[in-house]
Design a protein around this motif. Structure first.
Motif, PDB file in Angstrom:
ATOM      1  N   ASP A 154     -16.038 -13.360  33.735  1.00 18.26           N
ATOM      2  CA  ASP A 154     -16.792 -14.374  34.486  1.00 18.26           C
ATOM      3  C   ASP A 154     -16.529 -15.780  33.952  1.00 18.26           C
ATOM      4  O   ASP A 154     -17.135 -16.745  34.407  1.00 18.26           O
ATOM      5  CB  ASP A 154     -18.294 -14.062  34.459  1.00 18.26           C
ATOM      6  N   GLY A 155     -15.618 -15.891  32.974  1.00 26.20           N
ATOM      7  CA  GLY A 155     -15.249 -17.198  32.438  1.00 26.20           C
ATOM      8  C   GLY A 155     -16.080 -17.660  31.258  1.00 26.20           C
ATOM      9  O   GLY A 155     -15.895 -18.784  30.776  1.00 26.20           O
ATOM     10  N   THR A 156     -16.974 -16.810  30.764  1.00 25.65           N
ATOM     11  CA  THR A 156     -17.842 -17.190  29.641  1.00 25.65           C
ATOM     12  C   THR A 156     -17.138 -16.934  28.314  1.00 25.65           C
ATOM     13  O   THR A 156     -16.506 -15.888  28.129  1.00 25.65           O
ATOM     14  CB  THR A 156     -19.150 -16.384  29.674  1.00 25.65           C
ATOM     15  N   THR A 157     -17.258 -17.880  27.392  1.00 25.67           N
ATOM     16  CA  THR A 157     -16.744 -17.696  26.038  1.00 25.67           C
ATOM     17  C   THR A 157     -17.835 -17.082  25.165  1.00 25.67           C
ATOM     18  O   THR A 157     -18.951 -17.623  25.098  1.00 25.67           O
ATOM     19  CB  THR A 157     -16.278 -19.023  25.424  1.00 25.67           C
ATOM     20  N   VAL A 158     -17.529 -15.964  24.537  1.00 25.68           N
ATOM     21  CA  VAL A 158     -18.491 -15.248  23.696  1.00 25.68           C
ATOM     22  C   VAL A 158     -18.037 -15.358  22.244  1.00 25.68           C
ATOM     23  O   VAL A 158     -16.873 -15.093  21.924  1.00 25.68           O
ATOM     24  CB  VAL A 158     -18.582 -13.762  24.106  1.00 25.68           C
ATOM     25  N   THR A 159     -18.944 -15.766  21.378  1.00 25.48           N
ATOM     26  CA  THR A 159     -18.663 -15.826  19.945  1.00 25.48           C
ATOM     27  C   THR A 159     -18.990 -14.474  19.320  1.00 25.48           C
ATOM     28  O   THR A 159     -20.059 -13.907  19.563  1.00 25.48           O
ATOM     29  CB  THR A 159     -19.502 -16.924  19.268  1.00 25.48           C
ATOM     30  N   ILE A 160     -18.070 -13.960  18.513  1.00 25.04           N
ATOM     31  CA  ILE A 160     -18.245 -12.641  17.909  1.00 25.04           C
ATOM     32  C   ILE A 160     -18.054 -12.767  16.406  1.00 25.04           C
ATOM     33  O   ILE A 160     -17.020 -13.244  15.932  1.00 25.04           O
ATOM     34  CB  ILE A 160     -17.246 -11.617  18.490  1.00 25.04           C
ATOM     35  N   THR A 161     -19.067 -12.357  15.661  1.00 26.95           N
ATOM     36  CA  THR A 161     -19.027 -12.464  14.204  1.00 26.95           C
ATOM     37  C   THR A 161     -19.319 -11.114  13.569  1.00 26.95           C
ATOM     38  O   THR A 161     -20.040 -10.286  14.129  1.00 26.95           O
ATOM     39  CB  THR A 161     -20.055 -13.492  13.691  1.00 26.95           C
ATOM     40  N   ARG A 162     -18.752 -10.907  12.389  1.00 26.73           N
ATOM     41  CA  ARG A 162     -18.999  -9.677  11.645  1.00 26.73           C
ATOM     42  C   ARG A 162     -20.377  -9.732  10.999  1.00 26.73           C
ATOM     43  O   ARG A 162     -20.755 -10.717  10.390  1.00 26.73           O
ATOM     44  CB  ARG A 162     -17.924  -9.499  10.580  1.00 26.73           C
ATOM     45  N   THR A 163     -21.160  -8.656  11.165  1.00 25.40           N
ATOM     46  CA  THR A 163     -22.462  -8.560  10.512  1.00 25.40           C
ATOM     47  C   THR A 163     -22.546  -7.194   9.837  1.00 25.40           C
ATOM     48  O   THR A 163     -22.950  -6.217  10.458  1.00 25.40           O
ATOM     49  CB  THR A 163     -23.618  -8.711  11.521  1.00 25.40           C
ATOM     50  N   GLY A 164     -22.136  -7.136   8.588  1.00 22.21           N
ATOM     51  CA  GLY A 164     -22.122  -5.861   7.873  1.00 22.21           C
ATOM     52  C   GLY A 164     -21.138  -4.903   8.517  1.00 22.21           C
ATOM     53  O   GLY A 164     -19.979  -5.250   8.758  1.00 22.21           O
ATOM     54  N   PRO A 165     -21.587  -3.698   8.878  1.00 15.52           N
ATOM     55  CA  PRO A 165     -20.661  -2.709   9.433  1.00 15.52           C
ATOM     56  C   PRO A 165     -20.399  -2.881  10.921  1.00 15.52           C
ATOM     57  O   PRO A 165     -19.628  -2.141  11.509  1.00 15.52           O
ATOM     58  CB  PRO A 165     -21.397  -1.389   9.176  1.00 15.52           C
ATOM     59  N   THR A 166     -21.040  -3.852  11.550  1.00 18.58           N
ATOM     60  CA  THR A 166     -20.897  -3.998  12.999  1.00 18.58           C
ATOM     61  C   THR A 166     -20.574  -5.446  13.353  1.00 18.58           C
ATOM     62  O   THR A 166     -20.081  -6.200  12.519  1.00 18.58           O
ATOM     63  CB  THR A 166     -22.176  -3.509  13.716  1.00 18.58           C
ATOM     64  N   ALA A 167     -20.834  -5.839  14.609  1.00 16.58           N
ATOM     65  CA  ALA A 167     -20.508  -7.198  15.054  1.00 16.58           C
ATOM     66  C   ALA A 167     -21.646  -7.736  15.892  1.00 16.58           C
ATOM     67  O   ALA A 167     -22.359  -7.006  16.571  1.00 16.58           O
ATOM     68  CB  ALA A 167     -19.211  -7.198  15.854  1.00 16.58           C
ATOM     69  N   ARG A 168     -21.790  -9.048  15.861  1.00 13.99           N
ATOM     70  CA  ARG A 168     -22.828  -9.755  16.610  1.00 13.99           C
ATOM     71  C   ARG A 168     -22.160 -10.577  17.701  1.00 13.99           C
ATOM     72  O   ARG A 168     -21.174 -11.272  17.456  1.00 13.99           O
ATOM     73  CB  ARG A 168     -23.606 -10.671  15.668  1.00 13.99           C
ATOM     74  N   LEU A 169     -22.706 -10.518  18.925  1.00 15.62           N
ATOM     75  CA  LEU A 169     -22.128 -11.217  20.066  1.00 15.62           C
ATOM     76  C   LEU A 169     -23.088 -12.317  20.512  1.00 15.62           C
ATOM     77  O   LEU A 169     -24.214 -12.039  20.944  1.00 15.62           O
ATOM     78  CB  LEU A 169     -21.889 -10.260  21.231  1.00 15.62           C
TER      79      LEU A 169
END
Length: 209
Positions: A154-169
């Motif tokens: 849909d054209g949205t930029t999503v920031t993705i960061t590592r948070t321990g064993p998983t990821a945050r969006l």
């Protein structure tokens, strides 16, 4: 005059050499091993494993629309994709990464009436919502966190960061079971719905599935 014992030894020697050559040829081939896709995240332990229907190894050989049907916590998302036809907007054969909200995520986002309305009468809004969860190309959760950002359909930029064993969006959702594989696809289950539609669920009505 020929030596009979020597004549007997020659066929035996030839047989021995043939056996050694065949053995060497066989041993030279590398062993074939098939490793199951390694899913990761706190929800994975509650999902099918081993030889259970819907286990990661089985899903790896399935088309993505079929694979989604085998993941028990994605019934709402799978039904929405099927109803909206969002996957059919992709060119045939295009690889895709899916950020798939769980059933609980949809229940926390939309009231039952609101969700029924989206499914029955506003499939254009539904399709836009689902495109906020689709990324072209197949990307592991490690690839996405390394890149730091990704752009959804849909054209949205999503920031993705590592948070321990998983990821945050986008500081809105966590990947709770990531790295499912399917044919031409990766599937990451997340615990919140992305996109711009307002939250309509409240404490008295939190069932969208």
């Amino acid at each position: 005059m020929s030596n009979p014992s020597r004549a007997l030894r020659l066929p035996a020697l030839a047989l021995l050499l043939t056996t050694v050559a065949c053995t060497a040829t066989t041993d030279a081939r590398p062993p074939t091993t098939t490793s199951a896709p390694q899913v990761t995240g706190p929800l994975c332990a509650a999902l099918p494993t081993g030889t259970e229907p819907g286990n990661p190894n089985f899903l790896a050989g399935q088309p993505v629309d079929q694979a989604l049907r085998w993941i028990p916590t994605l019934t709402t998302f799978e039904a929405a994709l099927r109803t909206s036809g969002a996957l059919t907007d992709l060119p045939t054969g295009t690889d895709v990464t899916i950020l798939a909200p769980s059933d609980d995520a949809f229940a926390a986002k939309f009231s039952e009436d609101n969700w029924d309305d989206l499914m029955a009468r506003h499939t254009d809004q539904l399709r836009t919502l689902l495109k906020a969860h689709l990324i072209t190309g197949t990307h592991s959760i490690e690839d996405l966190t390394t890149a730091g950002t990704t752009t959804t359909l849909d054209g949205t930029t999503v920031t993705i960061t590592r948070t321990g064993p998983t990821a945050r969006l986008d500081d809105r959702a966590d990947a709770v079971c990531a790295n499912y594989q399917a044919t031409n696809a990766r599937i990451h289950i997340i615990n919140a719905v992305l996109g711009s539609l307002p939250t309509t669920a409240d404490s008295t009505d939190q069932r969208a599935h």
